[in-house]
Write a protein that holds these residues in place. Structure first.
Motif, PDB file in Angstrom:
ATOM      1  N   TYR A  61       0.816  -1.214   0.000  1.00 19.19           N
ATOM      2  CA  TYR A  61       0.000   0.000   0.000  1.00 19.19           C
ATOM      3  C   TYR A  61       0.854   1.272   0.000  1.00 19.19           C
ATOM      4  N   ALA A  62       2.150   1.121  -0.268  1.00 23.90           N
ATOM      5  CA  ALA A  62       3.041   2.280  -0.318  1.00 23.90           C
ATOM      6  C   ALA A  62       2.782   3.104  -1.577  1.00 23.90           C
ATOM      7  N   ASP A  63       3.086   4.400  -1.509  1.00 27.68           N
ATOM      8  CA  ASP A  63       2.883   5.293  -2.657  1.00 27.68           C
ATOM      9  C   ASP A  63       3.588   4.770  -3.897  1.00 27.68           C
ATOM     10  N   GLN A  64       4.789   4.198  -3.711  1.00 25.84           N
ATOM     11  CA  GLN A  64       5.557   3.766  -4.868  1.00 25.84           C
ATOM     12  C   GLN A  64       4.873   2.618  -5.613  1.00 25.84           C
ATOM     13  N   TYR A  66       1.593   2.343  -6.241  1.00 25.61           N
ATOM     14  CA  TYR A  66       0.601   2.913  -7.157  1.00 25.61           C
ATOM     15  C   TYR A  66       1.292   3.662  -8.305  1.00 25.61           C
ATOM     16  N   ALA A  67       2.443   4.269  -8.016  1.00 22.45           N
ATOM     17  CA  ALA A  67       3.227   4.880  -9.085  1.00 22.45           C
ATOM     18  C   ALA A  67       3.717   3.808 -10.057  1.00 22.45           C
ATOM     19  N   ASP A 132      -7.189   0.591  -1.098  1.00 20.48           N
ATOM     20  CA  ASP A 132      -6.227   0.082  -2.079  1.00 20.48           C
ATOM     21  C   ASP A 132      -6.740   0.223  -3.503  1.00 20.48           C
ATOM     22  N   ARG A 135      -7.263   3.899  -4.722  1.00 19.46           N
ATOM     23  CA  ARG A 135      -5.986   4.516  -5.102  1.00 19.46           C
ATOM     24  C   ARG A 135      -5.479   3.957  -6.428  1.00 19.46           C
ATOM     25  N   HIS A 136      -5.682   2.654  -6.630  1.00 23.10           N
ATOM     26  CA  HIS A 136      -5.228   2.024  -7.873  1.00 23.10           C
ATOM     27  C   HIS A 136      -5.984   2.594  -9.068  1.00 23.10           C
ATOM     28  N   ALA A 139      -4.858   6.115  -9.713  1.00 26.67           N
ATOM     29  CA  ALA A 139      -3.476   6.170 -10.199  1.00 26.67           C
ATOM     30  C   ALA A 139      -3.387   5.891 -11.689  1.00 26.67           C
TER      31      ALA A 139
END
Length: 414
Positions: A61-64, A66-67, A132, A135-136, A139
């Motif tokens: 679930y870290a920002d990286q 989704y990036a 989750d 955000r996905h 993103a």
């Protein structure tokens, strides 16, 4: 009245469809996803489970993460490639598992009807899982996993499906799990009749994918708040689904294993159960009818059914076998008060069969296992129509849809 909307799908070319398509993101863990995608750069798991391309131990679930999903999605669009349809379309999607076949319509469903409960739910969602997928979606600006829906069949819809299946398919392949996936684009002349036919469908039901639907609603809320000119017909106000007629949908049991016996030994557990249940040693690994539960303890199967003198549960939820198990065994005897959070219980999809339960008890991963009789679709619909919620992990639907064959872009216009 139910609304289905044609959409401009983002999809792979036929020659790479099998390579791109992947199991749903939520039926595998990170290690399993990494193993499935190994050596396959086109696998959609690189998009749906992007942590597989980051170092071991990365917080999923870290920002990286989704990036990375956004980066991998853009790479896949170029390299597969994935292309957007020129015109909004509907699709017919058939799943074949052994002798079982079911045919559905891939379309977009209305978030407004989700809010209004025309689209019926039967399951609570967890905020962390909603977070989750919301955000996905935001993103990558797309919904990539369809929600599995069902409806009561109508002859006019069946006729259009049959006509469509007489044409050449867009995709036709057998996945590694031996499920055959065949998809057709609905002829343009049949799109509006199909849309109109669904307007006579009173309700549609989420079978599998409550978290995807809830996440799509939250993504809609975010994008709506950012759009000062919101009209209600934007792409983000609809979500990707496949709708199957209810008489074809197959529900398998969702079995349970418990890791310890709450201080009891096997003989004490059996003695306690006999106060409420008829306990028969040597019972079948899978119960033959509603009202029976098969239990694996040590190296033997037992059949459990409530004694005739015991007060029977009433109501559509309390009378479910999973509710009987929870209310009469898991909580009062094994001390499991919340099956959603207690680490001593786990769930095993019916596709793995009772042999998996035997293995888990034999190798010590479980102290006891319970093999359930599947919930019927009539039970599911009745509970959904009543606005009620089923116990967690009550149903397991097979066969599963594949991710990556059709994606719905939620930014811009259709």
């Amino acid at each position: 009245m139910a609304t289905i909307r044609p959409f401009r799908a983002l999809r792979p070319e036929p020659n790479v469809a099998a390579a791109v398509s992947a199991v749903p993101y939520d039926v595998v863990n990170t290690a399993e996803a990494r193993a499935l995608a190994a050596g396959d750069p086109l696998s959609f798991l690189h998009v749906s489970r992007p942590e597989i391309d980051l170092p071991d131990g990365t917080d999923p679930y870290a920002d990286q993460v989704y990036a990375k999903a956004r980066e991998n999605f853009e790479t896949l669009k170029r390299e597969a490639p994935l292309s957007v349809e020129l015109q909004p379309s509907l699709y017919v999607y058939r799943l074949q598992m052994g002798t079982h076949s079911q045919t559905g319509i891939a379309a977009c469903c209305s978030m407004d009807e989700y809010d209004a409960d025309i689209i019926k739910k039967h399951e609570r969602t967890r905020k962390d899982k909603e977070d989750d997928r919301t955000r996905h979606m935001l993103a990558i600006s797309a919904q990539t996993g369809p929600v599995f829906m069902t409806y009561r069949q109508r002859p006019e819809i069946n006729e259009i499906l049959a006509t469509t299946k007489d044409s050449d398919p867009l995709y036709d392949f057998v996945a590694p799990d031996e499920i055959q996936h065949t998809m057709w684009r609905v002829n343009a002349s049949n799109v509006q009749p199909l849309v109109e036919a669904f307007q006579s469908v009173r309700s549609i039901y989420i079978a599998d994918g409550h978290h995807r639907a809830a996440s799509a609603a939250r993504a809609r809320d975010t994008l709506k708040a950012e759009n000062s000119a919101h009209r209600g017909d934007e792409a983000y106000n609809f979500f990707l689904c496949v709708l199957f007629t209810s008489n074809e949908v197959q529900i398998l049991p969702y079995n349970r294993i418990v890791k310890e016996l709450n201080g009891l030994n096997p003989r004490q557990l059996l003695s306690t159960l006999e106060k409420q249940f008829e306990v028969q040693a040597g019972g079948p690994p899978s119960p033959a009818e509603k009202g029976a539960i098969s239990m694996r303890l040590e190296n033997q199967w037992y059949s459990l059914s409530l004694l005739s003198e015991v007060t029977k549960p009433l109501g559509p939820i309390a009378s479910l076998d999973v509710s009987v198990l929870e209310d009469r065994i898991l909580e009062p005897i094994l001390g499991i008060t919340d099956i959603r959070t207690d680490k001593r219980i786990d769930f095993v999809g019916g596709i793995r069969g009772p042999a998996e339960l035997e293995r888990m008890v034999a190798d010590g991963r479980a102290a006891v296992a319970f093999s359930m009789y599947p919930v019927s679709l009539d039970e599911l619909m009745a509970i959904s129509d009543a606005g009620a919620i089923m116990p967690p992990k009550s149903t397991w639907f097979e066969p599963k849809l594949r991710d990556g064959l059709l994606s719905h872009l939620i930014s811009g216009e259709e």
